[in-house]
Design a protein around this motif. Structure first.
Motif, PDB file in Angstrom:
ATOM      1  N   ILE A 149     152.913  -7.496 111.172  1.00 19.98           N
ATOM      2  CA  ILE A 149     153.706  -6.586 110.318  1.00 19.98           C
ATOM      3  C   ILE A 149     153.000  -5.226 110.177  1.00 19.98           C
ATOM      4  N   PHE A 150     151.701  -5.271 110.028  1.00 22.47           N
ATOM      5  CA  PHE A 150     150.958  -4.008 109.928  1.00 22.47           C
ATOM      6  C   PHE A 150     151.074  -3.214 111.235  1.00 22.47           C
ATOM      7  N   ARG A 151     151.041  -3.927 112.350  1.00 21.22           N
ATOM      8  CA  ARG A 151     151.188  -3.262 113.653  1.00 21.22           C
ATOM      9  C   ARG A 151     152.547  -2.573 113.745  1.00 21.22           C
ATOM     10  N   GLU A 152     153.581  -3.316 113.328  1.00 22.95           N
ATOM     11  CA  GLU A 152     154.938  -2.752 113.343  1.00 22.95           C
ATOM     12  C   GLU A 152     155.003  -1.516 112.455  1.00 22.95           C
ATOM     13  N   PHE A 153     154.372  -1.620 111.307  1.00 23.40           N
ATOM     14  CA  PHE A 153     154.409  -0.528 110.322  1.00 23.40           C
ATOM     15  C   PHE A 153     153.824   0.746 110.916  1.00 23.40           C
ATOM     16  N   VAL A 154     152.748   0.593 111.644  1.00 25.71           N
ATOM     17  CA  VAL A 154     152.025   1.776 112.124  1.00 25.71           C
ATOM     18  C   VAL A 154     152.592   2.296 113.455  1.00 25.71           C
ATOM     19  N   GLU A 155     153.607   1.615 113.965  1.00 25.44           N
ATOM     20  CA  GLU A 155     154.284   2.147 115.158  1.00 25.44           C
ATOM     21  C   GLU A 155     154.923   3.494 114.849  1.00 25.44           C
ATOM     22  N   ASP A 156     155.303   3.662 113.591  1.00 31.00           N
ATOM     23  CA  ASP A 156     155.810   4.957 113.148  1.00 31.00           C
ATOM     24  C   ASP A 156     154.619   5.902 113.001  1.00 31.00           C
ATOM     25  N   GLU A 157     154.676   7.025 113.698  1.00 30.97           N
ATOM     26  CA  GLU A 157     153.535   7.958 113.711  1.00 30.97           C
ATOM     27  C   GLU A 157     153.306   8.630 112.355  1.00 30.97           C
ATOM     28  N   GLN A 158     154.262   8.456 111.449  1.00 30.94           N
ATOM     29  CA  GLN A 158     154.098   9.037 110.111  1.00 30.94           C
ATOM     30  C   GLN A 158     153.567   8.003 109.114  1.00 30.94           C
ATOM     31  N   HIS A 159     153.055   6.921 109.650  1.00 29.67           N
ATOM     32  CA  HIS A 159     152.481   5.878 108.804  1.00 29.67           C
ATOM     33  C   HIS A 159     150.995   5.715 109.118  1.00 29.67           C
ATOM     34  N   ALA A 160     150.272   5.127 108.189  1.00 26.62           N
ATOM     35  CA  ALA A 160     148.847   4.837 108.424  1.00 26.62           C
ATOM     36  C   ALA A 160     148.451   3.601 107.625  1.00 26.62           C
ATOM     37  N   VAL A 161     147.467   2.884 108.125  1.00 21.04           N
ATOM     38  CA  VAL A 161     146.988   1.678 107.431  1.00 21.04           C
ATOM     39  C   VAL A 161     145.473   1.775 107.264  1.00 21.04           C
ATOM     40  N   PHE A 162     145.032   1.464 106.058  1.00 23.48           N
ATOM     41  CA  PHE A 162     143.590   1.392 105.780  1.00 23.48           C
ATOM     42  C   PHE A 162     143.325  -0.029 105.289  1.00 23.48           C
ATOM     43  N   ILE A 163     142.598  -0.783 106.069  1.00 24.08           N
ATOM     44  CA  ILE A 163     142.442  -2.208 105.733  1.00 24.08           C
ATOM     45  C   ILE A 163     140.966  -2.581 105.629  1.00 24.08           C
ATOM     46  N   SER A 164     140.611  -3.137 104.498  1.00 24.94           N
ATOM     47  CA  SER A 164     139.239  -3.634 104.351  1.00 24.94           C
ATOM     48  C   SER A 164     139.280  -5.154 104.457  1.00 24.94           C
ATOM     49  N   SER A 165     138.321  -5.705 105.155  1.00 25.99           N
ATOM     50  CA  SER A 165     138.304  -7.159 105.311  1.00 25.99           C
ATOM     51  C   SER A 165     136.918  -7.650 105.721  1.00 25.99           C
ATOM     52  N   HIS A 166     136.624  -8.879 105.300  1.00 22.02           N
ATOM     53  CA  HIS A 166     135.407  -9.530 105.776  1.00 22.02           C
ATOM     54  C   HIS A 166     135.659 -10.193 107.127  1.00 22.02           C
ATOM     55  N   ILE A 167     136.962 -10.399 107.402  1.00 17.61           N
ATOM     56  CA  ILE A 167     137.296 -11.107 108.639  1.00 17.61           C
ATOM     57  C   ILE A 167     137.353 -10.068 109.758  1.00 17.61           C
ATOM     58  N   THR A 168     136.211  -9.889 110.404  1.00 16.92           N
ATOM     59  CA  THR A 168     136.090  -8.806 111.385  1.00 16.92           C
ATOM     60  C   THR A 168     136.983  -9.036 112.598  1.00 16.92           C
ATOM     61  N   SER A 169     137.328 -10.303 112.855  1.00 17.64           N
ATOM     62  CA  SER A 169     138.217 -10.561 114.005  1.00 17.64           C
ATOM     63  C   SER A 169     139.595  -9.947 113.730  1.00 17.64           C
ATOM     64  N   ASP A 170     140.030  -9.964 112.491  1.00 19.18           N
ATOM     65  CA  ASP A 170     141.308  -9.328 112.131  1.00 19.18           C
ATOM     66  C   ASP A 170     141.235  -7.838 112.376  1.00 19.18           C
ATOM     67  N   ILE A 171     140.141  -7.258 111.946  1.00 14.88           N
ATOM     68  CA  ILE A 171     139.951  -5.809 112.104  1.00 14.88           C
ATOM     69  C   ILE A 171     139.949  -5.471 113.596  1.00 14.88           C
ATOM     70  N   GLU A 172     139.270  -6.307 114.360  1.00 17.41           N
ATOM     71  CA  GLU A 172     139.160  -6.064 115.800  1.00 17.41           C
ATOM     72  C   GLU A 172     140.538  -6.107 116.474  1.00 17.41           C
ATOM     73  N   LYS A 173     141.394  -6.996 115.955  1.00 14.34           N
ATOM     74  CA  LYS A 173     142.722  -7.135 116.558  1.00 14.34           C
ATOM     75  C   LYS A 173     143.592  -5.915 116.292  1.00 14.34           C
ATOM     76  N   ILE A 174     143.444  -5.342 115.124  1.00 18.07           N
ATOM     77  CA  ILE A 174     144.454  -4.381 114.686  1.00 18.07           C
ATOM     78  C   ILE A 174     143.970  -2.930 114.598  1.00 18.07           C
ATOM     79  N   ALA A 175     142.668  -2.726 114.372  1.00 18.37           N
ATOM     80  CA  ALA A 175     142.215  -1.368 114.023  1.00 18.37           C
ATOM     81  C   ALA A 175     142.093  -0.437 115.231  1.00 18.37           C
ATOM     82  N   ASP A 176     142.363   0.828 114.958  1.00 17.85           N
ATOM     83  CA  ASP A 176     142.106   1.873 115.964  1.00 17.85           C
ATOM     84  C   ASP A 176     140.723   2.465 115.734  1.00 17.85           C
TER      85      ASP A 176
END
Lengths: 211, 301
Positions: free
Chosen positions: B175-202
């Motif tokens: 869902i976060f990936r879908e959300f950020v497909e719009d170039e006028q959107h941005a996501v800031f996500i903090s997590s201990h689960i680094t694998s999640d961050i690795e999957k999604i973060a730019d």
């Protein structure tokens, strides 16, 4: 603010059955004691307790923090609690009077009805909430609960002292209550002033606190 | 609301007894996901709270969607564009899902009831249930549905995927990936689960003891960094300027190195003093490796 108020009303609806049961039991007690003003006093207290319950529920899930992060903001969150307090006390008073009317109609004369005592009770509880709410916003609901109890007891002691002073000075309270509009006006002024000062302090507390 | 960055933080400083968030500066560009990592107590939540105006700060400027968070002027309208999800569901336990939308439409001017019920259907959240009757995963989905059902252009998520099973986490990351497909959107996500961050973060942002240690493009980070597994003597031959972290035990020395290309092919052999030495190995890195090595060595890039 309307959204936050609705949220509280829906939340309170979940506890409605318990409050109705307690209220009916108290109504029975009032009939037994033949003291209908007790019932209205209890309704006022119960109204205030509802606000305390919503504060407690909000704190449990950090709804307060979340609501500050929405367009409602700190101001909306604080305003809503004060509005809820006024509504709850007003609704409690109305419910108390209404039930009193029903019981008097059903069971006839129920002894004296001391409206002066009611006004004093309402003022006392509004002051207690005016002290409690900023403490809640600064230190949380558990500490605020102790402050609330302390304020009610403290205010009751001070009030008793003032009444005694009136008696000793040869100007009993009846003199004051001979003029209901004056007593009501003074009481309303005290409540408005207490709530206004309390609101300003609460807002400052919310803005200075880490959520 | 046309601003260069979704979020712009300049010289943010917050002091506590025994902890200080020191002069933090960063930007979150539009159309990007920025993953915020760090150990417990590193300052992640403090940074997020400061961004949301949930705590008073001593110094610095914070702009979210162009609004100066520290200034009261302009009101709270900027929050209309900010979707927030904390590490728990913040709706009171007694509230029924069907009533949430009724409340939210008075809180958010841009509340979209249809979008909300679309998310409820997608997440299979039953309308008649009370919040207290939902599982942890369902509660988080409910929070995310609410955060996405107004005109939120910046999603700020503080440990929003913590405590969830991998299936639910993946669903939420989609869902976060879908959300950020719009170039006028941005996501800031903090997590201990680094694998999640690795999957999604730019971009990856690493904080340690209140200091920003790293803020870099994730792909470049993973491409440029490597772990050389070798002996202590071989590790001593690696140029200091390439070492970003080191881990030693009785059997092996692992060195986090920058410019992994230098070590590929002949680079590893250059570490060997004689042909009889064990050959060093160059491994790929994960975000978790970078976090662990850098935090352990407190290296700043």
């Amino acid at each position: 603010m309307k959204g936050l108020l609705l949220k509280d009303l829906y939340t309170m609806k979940g506890y409605a059955k318990q409050y109705v049961i307690v209220f009916v039991l108290m109504a029975g007690w009032a009939v037994f004691m033949k003291n209908m003003s007790f019932l209205v006093m209890y309704a006022i207290i119960l109204g205030g307790m509802l606000v305390l319950s919503t504060l407690s529920l909000d704190e449990a899930v950090h709804f307060d923090r979340w609501s500050i992060a929405t367009p409602a903001g700190a101001r909306g969150m604080v305003r809503e609690k004060y509005l809820l307090l006024l509504l709850a006390v007003a609704a409690g008073t109305a419910a108390g009077f209404l039930l009193n009317l029903v019981l008097v109609t059903l069971f006839g004369g129920m002894g004296s009805f001391e409206w002066e005592g009611l006004i004093i009770t309402a003022v006392l509880f509004v002051i207690a909430y005016a002290v409690m709410l900023p403490v809640n916003f600064k230190l949380g609901v558990e500490k605020a609960r102790y402050v609330y109890i302390g304020t009610v007891l403290g205010a009751a002691v001070i009030l008793t002292g003032v009444l005694k002073m009136f008696e000793y000075s040869g100007r009993p309270l009846e003199k004051m209550t001979e003029n209901p509009p004056v007593l009501m006006g003074v009481s309303a002024c005290i409540c408005v002033l207490a709530l206004a000062v309390s609101y300003a302090i609460s807002l400052k507390m919310v803005k200075c606190r880490e959520w | 609301m046309i601003t260069q960055n979704a979020v712009d933080v300049k010289n943010l400083t917050k002091r506590y007894n025994g902890f200080c968030l020191k002069n933090i500066s960063f930007q979150i560009p539009w159309g990007c996901v920025v993953g915020f990592v760090g150990e417990n107590g590193a300052g992640k939540s403090t940074t997020i709270k400061a961004m949301l105006g949930l705590l008073p700060v001593e110094e610095g400027e914070i702009y979210v969607a162009g609004h100066n968070v520290r200034e009261e002027a302009g009101g709270d309208d900027w929050r209309e564009y900010t979707g927030v999800v904390f590490d728990e569901c913040n709706f009171p336990a007694e509230l029924r899902i069907k009533n949430i939308s009724k409340c939210m439409k008075y809180i958010f001017r841009t509340w979209d009831e249809q979008r909300f019920s679309g998310y409820l259907n997608r997440f299979e959240l039953p309308l008649n249930k009370k919040v207290k009757e939902l599982s942890k995963g369902m509660k988080m989905k409910l929070s995310i549905a609410a955060a996405l059902s107004h005109d939120s252009r910046i999603l700020i998520l503080d440990e929003a995927t913590g405590g969830l099973d991998p299936v639910v986490r993946n669903e939420i990351l989609d869902i976060f990936r879908e959300f950020v497909e719009d170039e006028q959107h941005a996501v800031f996500i903090s997590s201990h689960i680094t694998s999640d961050i690795e999957k999604i973060a730019d971009y990856i942002m690493l904080i340690h003891k209140g200091k920003l240690l790293l803020y870099e493009n994730k792909d470049e980070l993973i491409y440029n960094y490597g772990i050389v597994r070798c002996t202590g003597q071989q590790a001593a031959r690696i140029p200091e300027e390439l070492i970003k972290g080191k881990w030693e035990n009785a059997f092996e020395t692992s060195v986090l190195v920058k410019d992994r290309a230098l070590f590929e092919n002949d680079g590893l052999e250059a570490l060997m003093e004689s042909p009889r030495d064990a050959r060093p190995v160059l491994d790929k890195v994960t975000i978790e490796d970078i976090l662990v090595y850098m935090v352990k060595n407190e290296v700043q890039l």
